[in-house]
Design a protein around this motif. Structure first.
Motif, PDB file in Angstrom:
ATOM      1  N   CYS A 167       6.141  -0.641  -8.702  1.00  0.00           N
ATOM      2  CA  CYS A 167       7.356  -0.592  -7.882  1.00  0.00           C
ATOM      3  C   CYS A 167       8.589  -0.765  -8.778  1.00  0.00           C
ATOM      4  O   CYS A 167       8.648  -1.674  -9.611  1.00  0.00           O
ATOM      5  CB  CYS A 167       7.319  -1.688  -6.818  1.00  0.00           C
ATOM      6  N   ASP A 168       9.570   0.106  -8.620  1.00  0.00           N
ATOM      7  CA  ASP A 168      10.750   0.067  -9.480  1.00  0.00           C
ATOM      8  C   ASP A 168      11.648  -1.123  -9.172  1.00  0.00           C
ATOM      9  O   ASP A 168      12.168  -1.769 -10.083  1.00  0.00           O
ATOM     10  CB  ASP A 168      11.540   1.374  -9.328  1.00  0.00           C
ATOM     11  N   HIS A 169      11.854  -1.397  -7.883  1.00  0.00           N
ATOM     12  CA  HIS A 169      12.703  -2.523  -7.489  1.00  0.00           C
ATOM     13  C   HIS A 169      12.079  -3.186  -6.269  1.00  0.00           C
ATOM     14  O   HIS A 169      11.961  -2.556  -5.215  1.00  0.00           O
ATOM     15  CB  HIS A 169      14.119  -2.056  -7.152  1.00  0.00           C
ATOM     16  N   ALA A 170      11.676  -4.442  -6.393  1.00  0.00           N
ATOM     17  CA  ALA A 170      11.099  -5.202  -5.288  1.00  0.00           C
ATOM     18  C   ALA A 170      11.935  -6.458  -5.068  1.00  0.00           C
ATOM     19  O   ALA A 170      12.198  -7.204  -6.009  1.00  0.00           O
ATOM     20  CB  ALA A 170       9.641  -5.568  -5.573  1.00  0.00           C
ATOM     21  N   VAL A 171      12.344  -6.678  -3.822  1.00  0.00           N
ATOM     22  CA  VAL A 171      13.234  -7.788  -3.510  1.00  0.00           C
ATOM     23  C   VAL A 171      12.597  -8.680  -2.457  1.00  0.00           C
ATOM     24  O   VAL A 171      12.112  -8.195  -1.428  1.00  0.00           O
ATOM     25  CB  VAL A 171      14.593  -7.264  -2.984  1.00  0.00           C
TER      26      VAL A 171
ATOM     27  N   MET B 254       0.825  -1.208   0.000  1.00  0.00           N
ATOM     28  CA  MET B 254       0.000   0.000   0.000  1.00  0.00           C
ATOM     29  C   MET B 254       0.861   1.261   0.000  1.00  0.00           C
ATOM     30  O   MET B 254       0.533   2.248  -0.669  1.00  0.00           O
ATOM     31  CB  MET B 254      -0.933   0.001   1.215  1.00  0.00           C
ATOM     32  N   THR B 255       1.975   1.226   0.736  1.00  0.00           N
ATOM     33  CA  THR B 255       2.875   2.382   0.773  1.00  0.00           C
ATOM     34  C   THR B 255       3.461   2.655  -0.602  1.00  0.00           C
ATOM     35  O   THR B 255       3.492   3.802  -1.069  1.00  0.00           O
ATOM     36  CB  THR B 255       3.996   2.151   1.797  1.00  0.00           C
ATOM     37  N   VAL B 256       3.926   1.606  -1.271  1.00  0.00           N
ATOM     38  CA  VAL B 256       4.493   1.764  -2.613  1.00  0.00           C
ATOM     39  C   VAL B 256       3.432   2.304  -3.569  1.00  0.00           C
ATOM     40  O   VAL B 256       3.705   3.206  -4.379  1.00  0.00           O
ATOM     41  CB  VAL B 256       5.049   0.420  -3.123  1.00  0.00           C
ATOM     42  N   MET B 257       2.215   1.786  -3.470  1.00  0.00           N
ATOM     43  CA  MET B 257       1.136   2.239  -4.347  1.00  0.00           C
ATOM     44  C   MET B 257       0.839   3.726  -4.132  1.00  0.00           C
ATOM     45  O   MET B 257       0.679   4.494  -5.095  1.00  0.00           O
ATOM     46  CB  MET B 257      -0.122   1.412  -4.095  1.00  0.00           C
TER      47      MET B 257
ATOM     48  N   THR C  48       1.469   6.683  -6.872  1.00  0.00           N
ATOM     49  CA  THR C  48       0.305   7.475  -7.280  1.00  0.00           C
ATOM     50  C   THR C  48       0.546   8.965  -7.058  1.00  0.00           C
ATOM     51  O   THR C  48       0.264   9.800  -7.924  1.00  0.00           O
ATOM     52  CB  THR C  48      -0.937   7.025  -6.492  1.00  0.00           C
ATOM     53  N   MET C  49       1.075   9.310  -5.870  1.00  0.00           N
ATOM     54  CA  MET C  49       1.313  10.718  -5.542  1.00  0.00           C
ATOM     55  C   MET C  49       2.310  11.373  -6.494  1.00  0.00           C
ATOM     56  O   MET C  49       2.124  12.514  -6.919  1.00  0.00           O
ATOM     57  CB  MET C  49       1.846  10.843  -4.107  1.00  0.00           C
TER      58      MET C  49
END
Length: 348
Positions: A224-228, A191-194, A198-199
């Motif tokens: 998300c640009d980079h998710a690990v 949710m934070t990444v979303m 969005t912002m």
């Protein structure tokens, strides 16, 4: 607000009444020519209230001197109000800052959003050599600064969950350059990444950490640009540790942070062949303080295999071993007796 309003009313009233009063008493009643003009009376009022007292203009009659005492007292009260208001403002500012309630008026900065202080510290250690720490804003759901006991205790901090829009607005997230995100709950990270994507319209670079392969697609969907997935990092580290018989120190620090422990791959002792994985773990942990982590067969690493997996002579074990100076077991005989405190039982 009330203190400031009181001050705005009190000071002009004091100036007006003091100027008018000394003019009426010294000039109108006592015919003192030094107080003939209002500007001279205002000058006397300012000098008297400020307690400077140049002495070039002063009352020479008893009524004027008595009135001067009241003006001086009024000036002292005014000073007290000013000092009280300034002190209150400073205290309020520091209190809000310490509780993470202040907004961050900043741009081109880095956001670190997490509910794990250890993770935040590790990120800061990695980036402090090439990033300005004054350009870093922390967002964490705590009542006090999450890094209060670390060298990063003076970083700008905002209290709350970063997936809430109002918190991101306070952190000037729309002006941020990079955001590191990790929460123990994957849904909060997502949710934070979303919200960040969005912002910022996708302008901000988001780097997120999660656990669980099934979440990869969700992070891709929100941009998300980079998710690990941290689990995907640990397996190669285990393999590296196996191949290099203990691995370099940075691998050991990542896999197990408590200093003094070492990561090794050992051939299975012949006397332990035939034990199940659960029996083997219990035996080594209880008798020697060693924590088995994986079984290695032909360079294939099986991390934490099934409890009923039967060990064979061809198996090697990847395990964490405590330093030799530390007690190796969990029984009474492995404890260290405390001289003079025999009444305290030793549980292991």
């Amino acid at each position: 607000m009330k203190g400031r309003l009181l001050l705005l009313v009190y000071i002009p009233t004091l100036l007006f009444l003091s100027t008018l009063g000394i003019h009426l008493i010294e000039y109108q009643l006592m015919d003192n020519e030094k107080y003939r003009y209002i500007w001279d009376c205002l000058y006397w009022t300012m000098v008297t209230i400020s307690t400077v007292g140049f002495g070039d203009i002063h009352p020479i009659h008893t009524p004027g001197r008595i009135f001067t005492l009241f003006v001086i007292a009024g000036g002292v009260v005014g000073y007290s109000l000013v000092i009280s208001l300034i002190t209150s403002r400073f205290a309020q500012y520091h209190s809000r800052r310490e509780r993470g309630l202040d907004s961050a008026d900043i741009s081109d900065h880095i956001l670190i959003c997490s509910d794990d202080p250890n993770w935040m510290t590790e990120i800061l250690i990695q980036i402090r050599d090439f990033e300005d720490t004054e350009k870093i804003v922390l967002i964490a759901p705590f009542e006090e600064h999450p890094l209060l006991t670390t060298p990063f205790k003076n970083l700008i901090w905002i209290s709350g969950d970063a997936y809430k829009m109002e918190l991101l607005v306070k952190a000037s997230a729309v002006k941020a350059r990079i955001a590191y995100v990790y929460y123990r709950e994957n849904s909060n990270t997502l949710m934070t990444v979303m919200q960040l994507e969005t912002m910022s319209g996708g302008r901000i670079i988001t780097l997120a950490q999660y656990i669980g392969e099934e979440y990869r697609k969700y992070f891709e969907d929100v941009g998300c640009d980079h998710a690990v997935d941290s689990y995907e990092l640990y397996v190669p580290l285990m393999m590296q540790a196996y191949r290099s018989q203990g691995g370099p120190s940075w691998i050991k620090r990542i896999v197990y942070r408590r200093l003094g422990n070492t990561l090794h791959t050992r051939k299975l002792e012949p006397t332990l062949v035939g034990l199940t994985w659960m029996e083997y773990v219990i035996k080594l942990k209880s008798s020697r303080g060693i924590m088995p982590m994986a079984v290695v067969v032909d360079e294939v690493v099986m991390i934490n295999p099934d409890a009923d997996y039967e060990l064979t002579l061809d198996d090697s074990i990847l395990r964490l071993e405590p330093p030799p100076t530390r007690p190796m077991g969990d029984h009474d005989e492995d404890g260290v007796q405390l001289i003079g405190m025999d009444e305290i039982p030793i549980d292991g």
